[in-house]
Design a protein around this motif. Structure first.
Motif, PDB file in Angstrom:
ATOM      1  N   HIS A 188       0.827  -1.215   0.000  1.00 17.93           N
ATOM      2  CA  HIS A 188       0.000   0.000   0.000  1.00 17.93           C
ATOM      3  C   HIS A 188       0.857   1.259   0.000  1.00 17.93           C
ATOM      4  O   HIS A 188       0.397   2.324  -0.405  1.00 17.93           O
ATOM      5  CB  HIS A 188      -1.034  -0.037   1.131  1.00 17.93           C
ATOM      6  N   SER A 205      -3.753  -8.094  -6.319  1.00 16.72           N
ATOM      7  CA  SER A 205      -4.007  -8.618  -4.978  1.00 16.72           C
ATOM      8  C   SER A 205      -4.679  -9.972  -5.125  1.00 16.72           C
ATOM      9  O   SER A 205      -5.231 -10.284  -6.185  1.00 16.72           O
ATOM     10  CB  SER A 205      -4.905  -7.627  -4.236  1.00 16.72           C
ATOM     11  N   ASN A 209     -10.994  -7.682  -2.328  1.00 20.19           N
ATOM     12  CA  ASN A 209     -11.478  -7.181  -1.027  1.00 20.19           C
ATOM     13  C   ASN A 209     -10.984  -5.771  -0.690  1.00 20.19           C
ATOM     14  O   ASN A 209     -11.674  -5.014  -0.027  1.00 20.19           O
ATOM     15  CB  ASN A 209     -11.022  -8.113   0.115  1.00 20.19           C
ATOM     16  N   LYS A 210      -9.777  -5.453  -1.119  1.00 16.94           N
ATOM     17  CA  LYS A 210      -9.198  -4.153  -0.741  1.00 16.94           C
ATOM     18  C   LYS A 210      -9.166  -3.178  -1.921  1.00 16.94           C
ATOM     19  O   LYS A 210      -8.428  -2.201  -1.915  1.00 16.94           O
ATOM     20  CB  LYS A 210      -7.778  -4.387  -0.180  1.00 16.94           C
ATOM     21  N   GLN A 211     -10.022  -3.469  -2.924  1.00 13.18           N
ATOM     22  CA  GLN A 211      -9.997  -2.663  -4.153  1.00 13.18           C
ATOM     23  C   GLN A 211     -10.290  -1.184  -3.896  1.00 13.18           C
ATOM     24  O   GLN A 211      -9.601  -0.304  -4.410  1.00 13.18           O
ATOM     25  CB  GLN A 211     -11.027  -3.212  -5.155  1.00 13.18           C
ATOM     26  N   ASP A 213      -9.859   0.642  -1.278  1.00  8.36           N
ATOM     27  CA  ASP A 213      -8.707   1.318  -0.656  1.00  8.36           C
ATOM     28  C   ASP A 213      -7.593   1.533  -1.682  1.00  8.36           C
ATOM     29  O   ASP A 213      -6.979   2.597  -1.723  1.00  8.36           O
ATOM     30  CB  ASP A 213      -8.146   0.485   0.500  1.00  8.36           C
ATOM     31  N   TYR A 222      -7.110  -2.343 -10.572  1.00  9.54           N
ATOM     32  CA  TYR A 222      -6.988  -3.289  -9.452  1.00  9.54           C
ATOM     33  C   TYR A 222      -7.498  -4.636  -9.925  1.00  9.54           C
ATOM     34  O   TYR A 222      -8.624  -4.744 -10.409  1.00  9.54           O
ATOM     35  CB  TYR A 222      -7.843  -2.785  -8.282  1.00  9.54           C
ATOM     36  N   ASP A 334      -4.816  -9.892   7.254  1.00  4.15           N
ATOM     37  CA  ASP A 334      -5.916  -9.137   7.862  1.00  4.15           C
ATOM     38  C   ASP A 334      -5.353  -7.891   8.551  1.00  4.15           C
ATOM     39  O   ASP A 334      -5.435  -7.740   9.761  1.00  4.15           O
ATOM     40  CB  ASP A 334      -6.650 -10.054   8.867  1.00  4.15           C
ATOM     41  N   LYS A 336      -4.926  -3.581   7.821  1.00  9.43           N
ATOM     42  CA  LYS A 336      -5.150  -2.417   6.948  1.00  9.43           C
ATOM     43  C   LYS A 336      -4.444  -1.228   7.572  1.00  9.43           C
ATOM     44  O   LYS A 336      -5.020  -0.535   8.374  1.00  9.43           O
ATOM     45  CB  LYS A 336      -6.634  -2.152   6.799  1.00  9.43           C
ATOM     46  N   TYR A 337      -3.205  -0.942   7.140  1.00  8.18           N
ATOM     47  CA  TYR A 337      -2.340  -1.788   6.330  1.00  8.18           C
ATOM     48  C   TYR A 337      -1.021  -1.990   7.062  1.00  8.18           C
ATOM     49  O   TYR A 337      -0.145  -2.655   6.557  1.00  8.18           O
ATOM     50  CB  TYR A 337      -2.161  -1.158   4.936  1.00  8.18           C
TER      51      TYR A 337
END
Ligand code: NAP
Ligand code: ZN
Length: 346
Positions: A188, A205, A209-211, A213, A222, A334, A336-337
């Motif tokens: 990140h 990724s 799930n973290k698209q 962000d 992404y 799990d 962030k981040y």
């Protein structure tokens, strides 16, 4: 000797415990830093778990250190009491070899002295930033710009410089297509830095799930790598790929995403050897490279760059009692981040 409160592990499967460690009395060019925040890097986990080889326990990890100078040795010229400073992954090097002379102390020909799990020039084991105080030669201390709060500054000292350096070295500027593999602590930061450098940035990724962000941090695209269509769609696309993944992945699949003369730089450092098919490189004159943190001068440059471009890691602050739990969450992707330990809870 200065006594510091710390958290230490006694073996690869052991939990963290309260510890007291000794810091040396200030040498002529040393500064004493009261640590305020320390980031949790995946390298701390690899090391604490013995994945990179033999470690001398007890071990106090932590190489993303932000704090305040509280005392200085008589011959220091760069820092004074009250300065906001950082320490990253190394605390010394020979200073004389050609790499040190070039400001690439991380590649010191005699070996840099890591912030923890090393042996300093006095023959003492080095212990890291999960502690209240550290003594470091001023040559290995950097200034944290006023625009950056200390808690978010901490991860820049490893995650920031480890991604800035290869992006800088391989040229992630305008007109360049850069992919970042892994949206963790390093990933990140790579997204934000390569975006600020002017590149067109794609995140690869495991899932989407973290698209949200990733796009908000500056990624233009992404993709999920658990979707095999991704590799077909992006074949021969990228000039530069920064692989931040902490585990072994199918390198050939990622090489296939490089354009002619493209380079894949591994900063992710799994302990196990990986295999690759050289044909994946030969076909399009591709390069496979590695990169280790960055030099002290470049680390300062990175901090100033982040301040100028309003770049900061997204962090979750934890107490010293939550380190084991934080490690488990990093291993489960799990986070962030970046977890950052509030050292006042030591
Ligand atoms: P991290 O926060 O755990 O991020 C790693 C990311 O890799 C995860 O968030 C995940 O991203 C992805 N990932 C994890 N396991 C995976 C798997 N089995 N398959 C595919 N993707 C997986 O770790 P970090 O602190 O950023 O560190 C990353 C690596 O860089 C570590 O190996 C660390 O030791 C190394 N490192 C190297 C240097 C250096 O100087 N070269 C410096 C610091 C750290 P997604 O959820 O997005 O898939
Ligand atoms: Zn690190």
């Amino acid at each position: 000797m200065i006594t510091a409160k710390a958290r230490a592990v006694d073996g690869p499967d052991k939990p963290f415990r309260v510890a007291e460690i000794k810091r040396r009395n200030l040498d002529a060019k040393d500064v004493l830093i009261e640590i305020k925040y320390a980031g949790i890097c995946h390298s701390d986990i690899h090391t604490a778990h013995g994945e990179w080889g033999q470690v001398n326990y007890p071990l106090v990890p932590g190489h993303e250190i932000a704090g305040i100078v509280t005392a200085v040795g008589p011959n220091t010229t760069k820092y004074k009491v009250g300065d906001r400073v950082g320490v990253g992954c190394m605390v010394d090097s020979c200073g004389e070899c050609e790499n040190c002379q070039k400001g690439e102390e991380q590649y010191c020909l005699k070996g840099n002295i890591p912030t923890y799990a090393g042996v300093d020039k006095y023959g003492e084991p080095t212990q890291g930033g999960y502690s209240t105080h550290i003594v470091v030669s001023e040559d290995f201390v950097v200034t944290i710009p006023d625009a950056i709060e200390l808690d978010v500054a901490a991860p820049l000292l490893c995650a920031g410089i480890t991604t800035y350096s290869p992006l800088n070295h391989w040229g992630a500027g305008s007109g360049r297509k850069v992919a970042v593999v892994g949206m963790g602590g390093l990933g990140h930061m790579a997204v934000q830095i390569s975006h600020a450098m002017g590149a067109e940035v794609t995140v690869l990724s495991q899932t989407l799930n973290k698209q949200e962000d990733g796009l908000q941090l500056g990624a233009d695209h992404y993709y999920a790598t658990n979707d095999s269509e991704t590799f077909k769609k992006l074949a021969r696309t990228f000039d530069l790929i920064i692989n931040t993944v902490s585990a072994n992945i199918n390198m050939d699949a990622y090489f296939s995403l490089l354009t002619l003369d493209g380079t894949l730089v591994n900063v992710g450092a799994p302990g196990e050897p990986l295999s690759l098919n050289v044909m994946s490189l030969i076909g399009h004159r591709r390069s496979f490279a590695g990169s280790l943190i960055g030099g002290i001068r470049e680390t300062q440059e990175m901090l100033d760059f982040c301040a100028a471009h309003n770049i900061a890691p997204k962090i979750e602050v934890v107490s010293a009692d939550q380190i084991d739990e934080a490690y488990q969450r990093v291993l489960a992707s799990d986070v962030k981040y970046r977890f950052v330990i509030d050292i006042s809870t030591m």
